[in-house]
Design a protein around this motif. Structure first.
Motif, PDB file in Angstrom:
ATOM      1  N   SER A 190      42.234  41.990  44.340  1.00 41.86           N
ATOM      2  CA  SER A 190      41.161  42.811  44.892  1.00 41.86           C
ATOM      3  C   SER A 190      40.087  41.979  45.571  1.00 41.86           C
ATOM      4  CB  SER A 190      40.532  43.670  43.785  1.00 41.86           C
ATOM      5  OG  SER A 190      39.808  42.867  42.876  1.00 41.86           O
ATOM      6  N   ARG A 191      39.970  40.710  45.189  1.00 41.92           N
ATOM      7  CA  ARG A 191      38.908  39.875  45.746  1.00 41.92           C
ATOM      8  C   ARG A 191      39.362  39.058  46.958  1.00 41.92           C
ATOM      9  NH1 ARG A 191      35.857  37.842  40.165  1.00 41.92           N
ATOM     10  NH2 ARG A 191      34.717  39.792  39.838  1.00 41.92           N
ATOM     11  N   LYS A 192      40.590  39.267  47.392  1.00 46.10           N
ATOM     12  CA  LYS A 192      41.049  38.603  48.608  1.00 46.10           C
ATOM     13  C   LYS A 192      40.339  39.198  49.812  1.00 46.10           C
ATOM     14  CE  LYS A 192      45.700  37.420  46.967  1.00 46.10           C
ATOM     15  NZ  LYS A 192      47.155  37.662  47.152  1.00 46.10           N
ATOM     16  N   ALA A 193      40.234  38.414  50.870  1.00 42.96           N
ATOM     17  CA  ALA A 193      39.583  38.896  52.090  1.00 42.96           C
ATOM     18  C   ALA A 193      40.272  40.156  52.625  1.00 42.96           C
ATOM     19  CB  ALA A 193      39.596  37.794  53.152  1.00 42.96           C
ATOM     20  N   THR A 194      41.606  40.189  52.508  1.00 42.02           N
ATOM     21  CA  THR A 194      42.367  41.373  52.927  1.00 42.02           C
ATOM     22  C   THR A 194      43.341  41.732  51.807  1.00 42.02           C
ATOM     23  OG1 THR A 194      42.271  40.587  55.217  1.00 42.02           O
ATOM     24  CG2 THR A 194      43.808  42.376  54.742  1.00 42.02           C
ATOM     25  N   PRO A 195      42.903  42.513  50.830  1.00 41.20           N
ATOM     26  CA  PRO A 195      43.769  42.861  49.703  1.00 41.20           C
ATOM     27  C   PRO A 195      44.974  43.681  50.152  1.00 41.20           C
ATOM     28  CG  PRO A 195      41.464  43.386  49.244  1.00 41.20           C
ATOM     29  CD  PRO A 195      41.555  43.095  50.696  1.00 41.20           C
ATOM     30  N   ASP A 196      46.095  43.458  49.473  1.00 38.70           N
ATOM     31  CA  ASP A 196      47.293  44.266  49.699  1.00 38.70           C
ATOM     32  C   ASP A 196      47.147  45.534  48.864  1.00 38.70           C
ATOM     33  OD1 ASP A 196      49.818  45.453  49.581  1.00 38.70           O
ATOM     34  OD2 ASP A 196      50.864  43.538  49.754  1.00 38.70           O
ATOM     35  N   GLN A 222      47.730  48.739  43.932  1.00 40.33           N
ATOM     36  CA  GLN A 222      48.027  49.996  43.249  1.00 40.33           C
ATOM     37  C   GLN A 222      49.100  49.792  42.183  1.00 40.33           C
ATOM     38  OE1 GLN A 222      49.254  53.110  45.923  1.00 40.33           O
ATOM     39  NE2 GLN A 222      49.082  54.714  44.378  1.00 40.33           N
ATOM     40  N   VAL A 223      50.143  49.017  42.525  1.00 41.03           N
ATOM     41  CA  VAL A 223      51.213  48.747  41.567  1.00 41.03           C
ATOM     42  C   VAL A 223      50.683  47.963  40.375  1.00 41.03           C
ATOM     43  CG1 VAL A 223      53.379  47.482  41.233  1.00 41.03           C
ATOM     44  CG2 VAL A 223      53.039  48.848  43.292  1.00 41.03           C
ATOM     45  N   LEU A 224      49.865  46.939  40.653  1.00 41.77           N
ATOM     46  CA  LEU A 224      49.301  46.123  39.573  1.00 41.77           C
ATOM     47  C   LEU A 224      48.380  46.940  38.675  1.00 41.77           C
ATOM     48  CD1 LEU A 224      48.466  42.801  41.465  1.00 41.77           C
ATOM     49  CD2 LEU A 224      50.167  43.098  39.648  1.00 41.77           C
ATOM     50  N   SER A 225      47.569  47.801  39.268  1.00 37.13           N
ATOM     51  CA  SER A 225      46.651  48.632  38.485  1.00 37.13           C
ATOM     52  C   SER A 225      47.423  49.574  37.564  1.00 37.13           C
ATOM     53  CB  SER A 225      45.746  49.437  39.418  1.00 37.13           C
ATOM     54  OG  SER A 225      44.919  48.591  40.182  1.00 37.13           O
ATOM     55  N   ALA A 226      48.490  50.168  38.083  1.00 34.96           N
ATOM     56  CA  ALA A 226      49.319  51.062  37.259  1.00 34.96           C
ATOM     57  C   ALA A 226      49.977  50.283  36.122  1.00 34.96           C
ATOM     58  CB  ALA A 226      50.379  51.738  38.129  1.00 34.96           C
ATOM     59  N   ALA A 227      50.442  49.070  36.423  1.00 33.85           N
ATOM     60  CA  ALA A 227      51.067  48.237  35.397  1.00 33.85           C
ATOM     61  C   ALA A 227      50.052  47.834  34.330  1.00 33.85           C
ATOM     62  CB  ALA A 227      51.684  46.998  36.033  1.00 33.85           C
TER      63      ALA A 227
END
Length: 282
Positions: free
Chosen positions: A217-223, A228-233
């Motif tokens: 989330s803190r990257k200049a351009t987040p994927d 979303q996948v990481l948050s669900a996991a």
């Protein structure tokens, strides 16, 4: 702006944020709002999206200090959305708290209650990830108890005195339980080696996934898709951990008590336990 190097624009943006924040602390709200609005526009212009939620929540809190309730609601909601997008739990707490206060001032008490309960839920979840040292937990809660006070105000405005008392007790008990939790060293003595390892492994998954969410989330351009996948996991891992923990409590009756993992008693329950209407509980 068009001819100014990006590095200079970034420095100017941070200057506006820091200057506006200090002006707000000094009570110079009108000047603070001007600086923060300018800084927010600059952050959007140079696409420093990680700073946008910080500007918005500070604008919301400054608007509250200026008694601009509607503006505070608007900035709180936009700050909340931005903070969630960048996995900023501390900002989520601040944004929900500011939103709750704004809604309370606007007379929308039930909505205020929902926002403040969301702030408390974020507090509880975040504190689970902190070191168990009592001084760390107590320091964390020191500036969070105001959320419980604001919830109490919203409940009193609805005539729900019992629930307001419960909110006050939750605030006091949370700090006390965190301090007492420093004596938890022997809480796991009744667990088998396999249970201890399983619990540690599940908790490590929670921490690792939360860290991945934060890093992405803190990257200049987040994927956004990966986020979303990481948050669900991360949510799934946390649910799995709590399920296992509840199973431990079922198999080891004293474990929940030793870990102080329970909610405060409801005021109505306490009143039912008094021997008479003339009795007082100290």
């Amino acid at each position: 702006i068009e001819t100014t190097p990006d590095a200079d624009l970034y420095g100017r943006m941070m200057h506006l944020y820091n200057y506006g924040s200090y002006l707000a602390k000094w009570g110079r709200n009108e000047e603070a709002l001007t600086k923060l609005h300018d800084g927010l526009a600059l952050a959007e212009h140079i696409e420093r999206r990680e700073m946008i939620p910080h500007f918005r929540i500070t604008l919301a809190e400054t608007a509250l200090n200026s008694r601009r309730w509607a503006e505070a609601e608007t900035f709180s909601r936009s700050a909340l959305e931005a903070a969630r997008g960048f996995a900023e739990p501390f900002l989520v707490i601040r944004a929900n708290d500011a939103l709750g206060v704004a809604l309370y001032r606007l007379g929308r008490y039930r909505e205020a209650e929902d926002a403040l309960e969301a702030a408390i839920e974020a507090i509880n979840r975040l504190r689970e990830e902190l070191p168990a040292a009592p001084e760390t937990l107590a320091l964390f809660m020191r500036d969070k108890t105001s959320v419980y006070y604001h919830l109490m105000q919203a409940l009193l405005a609805q005539g729900r005195t019992d629930d307001a008392l419960a909110a006050a007790e939750r605030a006091k008990s949370r700090v006390l339980l965190d301090v007492l939790a420093g004596a938890e060293a022997k809480a796991g003595e009744s667990l088998t080696a396999e249970e201890k390892q399983k619990e540690a492994d599940l908790w490590k998954q929670v921490i690792d996934l939360n860290r991945q969410v934060m890093d992405e989330s803190r990257k200049a351009t987040p994927d956004r898709q990966r986020l979303q996948v990481l948050s669900a996991a991360a949510d799934q891992a946390h649910t799995k951990f709590r399920t296992f923990e509840n199973a431990l409590y079922a198999n080891h009756e004293q474990l929940r008590l030793r870990r102080l993992d329970f909610e405060p008693v409801a005021p109505a329950t306490l009143m039912d336990r008094l021997p008479s209407r003339e009795a007082a509980l100290v």
